[in-house]
Design a protein around this motif. Structure first.
Motif, short mmCIF file in Angstrom:
data_model
loop_
_atom_site.label_atom_id
_atom_site.label_comp_id
_atom_site.label_asym_id
_atom_site.label_seq_id
_atom_site.Cartn_x
_atom_site.Cartn_y
_atom_site.Cartn_z
N PHE A 33 1.04 -1.02 0.25
CA PHE A 33 0.44 -0.62 0.09
C PHE A 33 0.65 1.57 0.07
N THR A 35 2.21 4.60 1.41
CA THR A 35 2.36 5.67 2.25
C THR A 35 3.07 7.02 1.86
N TYR A 39 5.63 2.84 -0.75
CA TYR A 39 4.98 1.96 -0.86
C TYR A 39 5.67 1.24 0.43
N GLY A 42 2.69 -4.36 4.07
CA GLY A 42 2.35 -4.41 4.67
C GLY A 42 1.28 -5.58 5.90
N HIS A 69 2.64 0.68 11.96
CA HIS A 69 2.01 1.70 11.51
C HIS A 69 1.07 1.88 12.29
N SER A 71 -3.31 3.85 13.49
CA SER A 71 -4.15 5.39 13.03
C SER A 71 -4.46 6.12 14.00
N PRO A 125 1.14 6.90 10.09
CA PRO A 125 1.60 7.79 8.55
C PRO A 125 1.06 8.48 8.16
N HIS A 127 -0.25 9.56 4.97
CA HIS A 127 -1.32 9.24 3.72
C HIS A 127 -2.88 8.62 4.49
N ALA A 130 -3.51 4.37 3.69
CA ALA A 130 -2.61 4.45 4.69
C ALA A 130 -3.33 4.07 5.39
N ARG A 131 -3.44 4.92 6.82
CA ARG A 131 -4.55 5.70 7.68
C ARG A 131 -5.62 4.42 7.72
N ILE A 134 -4.95 0.86 8.33
CA ILE A 134 -4.70 0.26 9.13
C ILE A 134 -5.56 -0.23 10.12
N ALA A 143 5.07 -3.38 8.17
CA ALA A 143 5.42 -2.41 6.67
C ALA A 143 6.63 -1.62 6.50
#
Ligand code: AMP
Ligand code: MG
Length: 201
Positions: A33, A35, A39, A42, A69, A71, A125, A127, A130-131, A134, A143
């Motif tokens: 994925f 970020t 990338y 994960g 990582h 969120s 992150p 991004h 990304a969050r 997660i 990741a």
């Protein structure tokens, strides 16, 4: 293994794809994925089996620890045994963003994730996709960059595909990612914080 690639614009998240990605992560699978740095490859950071798959897919030595990582700030409490005042200040200033902090780990974090260390690396992150992924996984996501060891860190999903196709379950294509530089790593387990790796911040 049948993998799927889904495309997603940063300003228009595909929540259905994110939910599928979250399910794969929950079940111990691997999802590449985007970020804000590069990338990521994960896998569930609390599942030894998933973490082993990450090392295997990358050909990464298993004593090279992974970054977890998260969120939301609250997710830190389950994985960091102690959160010093300096860490709170750094998180307030730089999270979400490309800054990784090293904490003493809790028992929830397997030694496979930390390469045998009693400390754990964590970042949140910036991004949005990304969050969301997660959060959908419901666990901290280990990741490292989504490339085989020795290759450059990928900034497009195309690079990830060329390198890792056949070894992972899903690629979320979020286009070209921003920084291409890894996160700054700061150890906050001692009285005086130490920069272990210079990065974007
Ligand atoms: P990356 O290759 O960008 O995924 O970052 C992983 C790197 O973070 C490792 O190679 C270590 O340099 C660093 N790292 C991860 N966990 C720890 C830890 N517990 N203590 C110190 N450094 C760590
Ligand atoms: Mg890398």
């Amino acid at each position: 293994m049948k993998a799927e690639v889904v495309s997603m614009k940063a300003d228009k998240l595909d929540m259905e794809a994110i939910r599928r990605g979250g399910d794969i992560l929950k079940q111990g699978g691997l999802v590449a994925f985007p970020t804000e740095t590069v990338y990521g490859l994960g896998g569930s950071g609390l599942c030894s089996e998933a973490v082993r798959k990450i090392y295997e897919a990358k050909g990464r030595p298993s004593d090279n620890p992974l970054i977890l990582h998260i969120s939301k700030r609250e997710e830190l409490d389950a994985i960091a045994a102690r959160i010093p005042e300096t860490a709170e200040k750094l998180m307030d200033a730089f999270w979400p963003g490309p800054m990784t902090l090293i904490f003493e780990k809790t028992k929830a974090v397997p030694y496979e994730t930390t390469g045998g260390l009693d400390t754990v690396a964590v970042r949140m992150p910036s991004h949005e996709g990304a969050r969301q992924l997660i959060e959908s996984a419901g666990v901290p996501v280990a990741a490292p960059s989504a490339n085989t060891s020795g290759r450059p860190s990928p900034t497009t999903a195309e690079h990830v595909k060329e390198d890792l196709w056949g070894r992972i379950d899903m690629i979320i294509d979020g286009g070209l990612v921003g920084i291409g530089v890894e996160s700054t790593i700061i150890d906050v387990t001692e009285e005086t914080p130490t920069i272990l790796r210079p990065g974007h911040i």
